[in-house]
Design an enzyme around this catalytic site. Structure first.
Site, PDB file in Angstrom:
ATOM      1  N   TYR A 101       7.801  -1.304   3.034  1.00 18.39           N
ATOM      2  CA  TYR A 101       9.128  -1.100   3.614  1.00 18.39           C
ATOM      3  C   TYR A 101       9.652   0.332   3.475  1.00 18.39           C
ATOM      4  O   TYR A 101      10.296   0.834   4.402  1.00 18.39           O
ATOM      5  CB  TYR A 101      10.123  -2.110   3.031  1.00 18.39           C
ATOM      6  CG  TYR A 101      10.055  -3.448   3.730  1.00 18.39           C
ATOM      7  CD1 TYR A 101      10.861  -3.730   4.821  1.00 18.39           C
ATOM      8  CD2 TYR A 101       9.159  -4.436   3.315  1.00 18.39           C
ATOM      9  CE1 TYR A 101      10.795  -4.952   5.478  1.00 18.39           C
ATOM     10  CE2 TYR A 101       9.081  -5.662   3.959  1.00 18.39           C
ATOM     11  CZ  TYR A 101       9.901  -5.919   5.042  1.00 18.39           C
ATOM     12  OH  TYR A 101       9.817  -7.129   5.694  1.00 18.39           O
ATOM     13  N   GLU A 143      10.462 -13.177   2.456  1.00 18.05           N
ATOM     14  CA  GLU A 143       8.999 -13.188   2.434  1.00 18.05           C
ATOM     15  C   GLU A 143       8.466 -13.569   1.063  1.00 18.05           C
ATOM     16  O   GLU A 143       7.463 -14.292   0.945  1.00 18.05           O
ATOM     17  CB  GLU A 143       8.475 -11.820   2.881  1.00 18.05           C
ATOM     18  CG  GLU A 143       8.705 -11.583   4.372  1.00 18.05           C
ATOM     19  CD  GLU A 143       8.785 -10.127   4.758  1.00 18.05           C
ATOM     20  OE1 GLU A 143       8.285  -9.267   4.000  1.00 18.05           O
ATOM     21  OE2 GLU A 143       9.371  -9.823   5.824  1.00 18.05           O
TER      22      GLU A 143
END
Length: 394
Positions: A101, A143
């Site tokens: 990310y 997630e």
């Protein structure tokens, strides 16, 4: 779930600059992907390059980021939760990691600066960086929960599966029945979910694609039914579907991710409408299989649209499963010319009281069918759409 909130200063800046970002969002995501892949070519293995070439992926990312910012600044905007859930499932199916990310964030913010130039003051950059990290944290948390539920992590997502059976289903459509190559456990899944399949193409690229599971759980195997994508109007053929059709046979192995997907059959006994077109029949086949094995008295209506009978995949199987139910009926439309979505008579489809509808097919088809169901009184929250690819239905 408690919705994230922007700090006061960032809220005002994002609200003021959102129209400009929305107008340039697809351009921003186009610059973003180019820069990120140039700096991190290893990430090419995680992205569908067909969707990159058509612009579908950057359009979907742009829409998601704008929708999230809209929700942060306008309490009356559409909830972002369903979009976040869909993204999280897709990421888990591909083994996306939390440490990726920051890479995405760095290149995305760089693209914002490149496209909008001097308009991106330090304060504007900080505000939109806050938007990104609120979104990233929400996805990372979602997630992590999915990985935990599946008993895996990003490093153990991919497994080798062997093709136990290959079967022609219709013109340009083949089913592959898969079993673990290591004789390991077949993971649990819910009818309506999909798996990722990654193949090594002749040019050396590894490419993933998602395919719906076309049989219900409890069979000791996984099955996908793949329609070969043939390019139209000069577009190339589908790289992965063509490879599977031409090069993958019984006893070959495939690299497969875990079952994922949020558009799943609810085991509540409510009446069900399975409304599909083309290869969108695949998740409906898994749902019907599951109902036939676990709840054969459930009220079921199947309505399917196809171009031609010889392209109607899983037709005999669906008829057999329907015949084993005590309260089911099936309607089929074949194209006779004109608009593909126009051949389905939505008013001819029986709608039992309290029906829950599951749609899968091309986006125009699903949009038209959804509008027709709402017009006929089915609440929007009882209509569920499985989207193939990066688009958003609704």
């Amino acid at each position: 779930m408690i919705e994230a909130k922007l700090s006061t200063g960032s809220h005002d800046i994002v609200r003021a600059t959102l129209p400009v970002v929305r107008a340039h969002a697809t351009e921003i995501t186009g610059v973003f992907y180019a820069a990120m892949f140039d700096a991190h070519p290893e990430l090419l293995d995680l992205f569908n390059q067909g969707n990159q070439a058509t612009g579908a992926q950057r359009g979907a990312l742009a829409a998601a980021v704008v929708a999230y910012a809209d929700r942060l600044t306008d309490p009356d905007a559409a909830p972002f939760g369903p979009i976040a859930e869909r993204i999280a499932h897709k990421h888990v199916s591909l083994g996306i990691r939390a440490d990726q990310y920051p890479v995405v964030g760095r290149h995305l913010m760089g693209a914002v600066g490149t496209v909008l130039g001097a308009a991106v003051t330090p304060a504007v950059a900080a505000a939109w960086d806050e938007v990104y990290w609120l979104l990233a944290c929400e996805l990372i948390a979602a997630e992590a929960r999915l990985y935990q539920q599946a008993g895996i992590d990003a490093a153990t997502v991919w497994r080798r599966w062997r093709v136990a059976k290959r079967q022609d289903e219709a013109v340009d459509t083949v089913s592959f029945t898969l079993v673990p190559d290591d004789a390991g456990v077949v993971p649990d899944f819910v009818a309506g979910q999909y798996i990722s399949v990654a193949v090594d193409l002749p040019d050396g690229r590894r490419q993933p694609r998602q395919y719906s599971l076309s049989q219900g759980p409890g069979r000791g195997s996984l099955r996908i039914t793949v329609r070969r994508v043939r390019g139209l109007d000069g577009a190339p053929d589908g790289a992965v579907s063509t490879h599977l059709h031409e090069h993958v046979h019984a006893d070959d192995t495939l690299l497969v991710g875990p079952p994922a997907g949020e558009t799943t059959l609810r085991p509540d006994g409510e009446p069900v409408l399975l409304l599909t077109a083309g290869v969108g029949i695949t998740p409906a086949a898994a749902m019907l299989d599951d109902i036939a094995r676990t709840d054969p008295t459930r009220r079921v209506v199947l309505a399917h649209a196809e171009r031609h009978p010889d392209r109607h995949a899983l037709r005999a199987e669906m008829a057999h499963l329907t015949g084993g139910l005590t309260d089911a009926e099936q309607l089929t439309w074949y194209e006779t010319g004109g608009d593909r979505t126009g051949r389905v008579d939505i008013d001819a489809i029986p709608l039992p009281a309290g029906v829950r509808a599951y749609l899968c097919g091309p986006m125009p088809f699903m949009s038209t069918m959804r509008a027709g169901l709402i017009r006929r009184g089915v609440p929007a929250e009882r209509i569920h759409a499985e989207v193939f690819g990066p688009g958003m239905a609704g």
